[in-house]
Every structure is written in structure tokens, then in C-alpha cells.
Design a protein around this motif. Structure first.
Motif: not given
Length: 172
Positions: A57-65, A85-94, A122-126, A150-153
């Protein structure tokens, strides 16, 4: 202060964790390895346990986007979901003691509602079996891929659904 990134020169890998991943250190390394991360408004990342599906899960600020309408810019949101998604896989590998490269093989997005405030992705395996299947492929062939969602809320509103397939390359 680190040197600016140079095209064609890989950034040094972060050493594999001896125990649990330090997500703050990973986020700092990510910002150095991929310079645009600093402009994405990523405030914090957290990861659930494998028993919880290992969602990142990432928490993000809207202002720069922001876009010209004062809502989330689709290109920035797309970049964030793809990178997450790239981070999820990289962290899983690590977490599995593997230092292998990950590339995006396919990515899709569906925009459902405007992003009007700070948000979370929120990113998780499909498929819940995806991580086990990836582990089997890596053990058998040294390479594999996994589908992630990934689901953005924004608050309780689902604003974006994204999906992608991420390939783990064989060790060179």
C-alpha cells in the motif's frame, strides 16, 4: 549527496535484507535509483504479511500529480500503479533472497472516478496462487512472471483499477 543518474548505467542494487525489509530504506533507494519517484508524491509505503496476501500500500499526495482540472493526472497515476507493481515483485524477490531484475511486460488501467484528494494505491497478486506459481517457475527455470492488480482509492471511492504482468528475468 549521490551522483546524478546516467543513461545506460544500472544503479547499484540495494543489499538483500537479512531479516525483514526496511521499507523506508527501500523507498529512499527507490528515489535514488528511479529519479522520477521524487516527483510522484509518495509519502509512505506499507506491506501486509504473506498470510494477508502481501498487499503493498502506498499513501500519496495529490498536489504533485494535479492535472489542468485540479484532479489527478492520468499519466502520473498510471506511472504510479506500474511502478508499484514493479516494487511489489522486487520486494517479493528480496524477501525470498533473490536478486533478479524485474520488467513490466504488460499494463492496463481503467479510470472510474476523478482523484480529488490525497489517495492510496493497493497492489496485490491478481490470483492468490500467483506468488506460489512464480516461486515454482523461478525454481524450475530461473525466470517467470506474475499478474498483479492495483486499486487506487480516494477516501472510500475506487477511482482507478490497474493490472499488469511483471516478468522476472533470469540471472545474467
Amino acid at each position: 549527496m549521490s551522483q546524478p543518474r546516467q543513461p545506460g548505467v544500472p544503479y547499484p542494487r540495494l543489499p538483500l535484507p537479512e531479516t525483514q525489509e526496511d521499507l523506508a530504506a527501500f523507498q529512499q533507494w527507490l528515489g535514488e535509483a528511479i529519479p522520477m519517484v521524487g516527483a510522484l508524491g509518495l509519502q509512505r509505503m506499507t506491506q501486509g504479511t504473506a498470510q494477508e496476501g502481501g498487499a503493498l500500500t502506498w499513501q500519496l499526495a495529490l498536489s504533485p500529480n494535479l492535472n489542468d482540472k485540479g484532479t489527478g493526472f492520468g499519466g502520473a497515476l498510471t506511472a504510479q500503479t506500474t511502478l508499484q507493481g514493479w516494487c511489489w515483485v522486487t520486494l517479493w524477490l528480496r524477501a525470498h533472497g533473490r536478486a533478479q531484475d524485474v520488467v513490466v511486460a504488460e499494463a492496463r488501467q481503467r479510470f472510474l472516478a476523478p482523484v480529488t484528494g490525497n489517495y492510496r494505491i493497493i497492489c496485490a497478486p491478481s490470483d492468490p496462487q500467483g506468488p506460489a506459481q512464480l516461486a515454482e517457475k523461478l525454481n524450475a527455470r530461473g525466470k517467470g512472471s506474475i499478474a498483479l492488480t492495483q486499486q487506487l482509492y480516494c477516501g472510500d471511492t475506487l477511482c482507478l483499477e490497474a493490472s499488469g504482468r511483471y516478468a522476472v528475468l533470469p540471472v545474467a
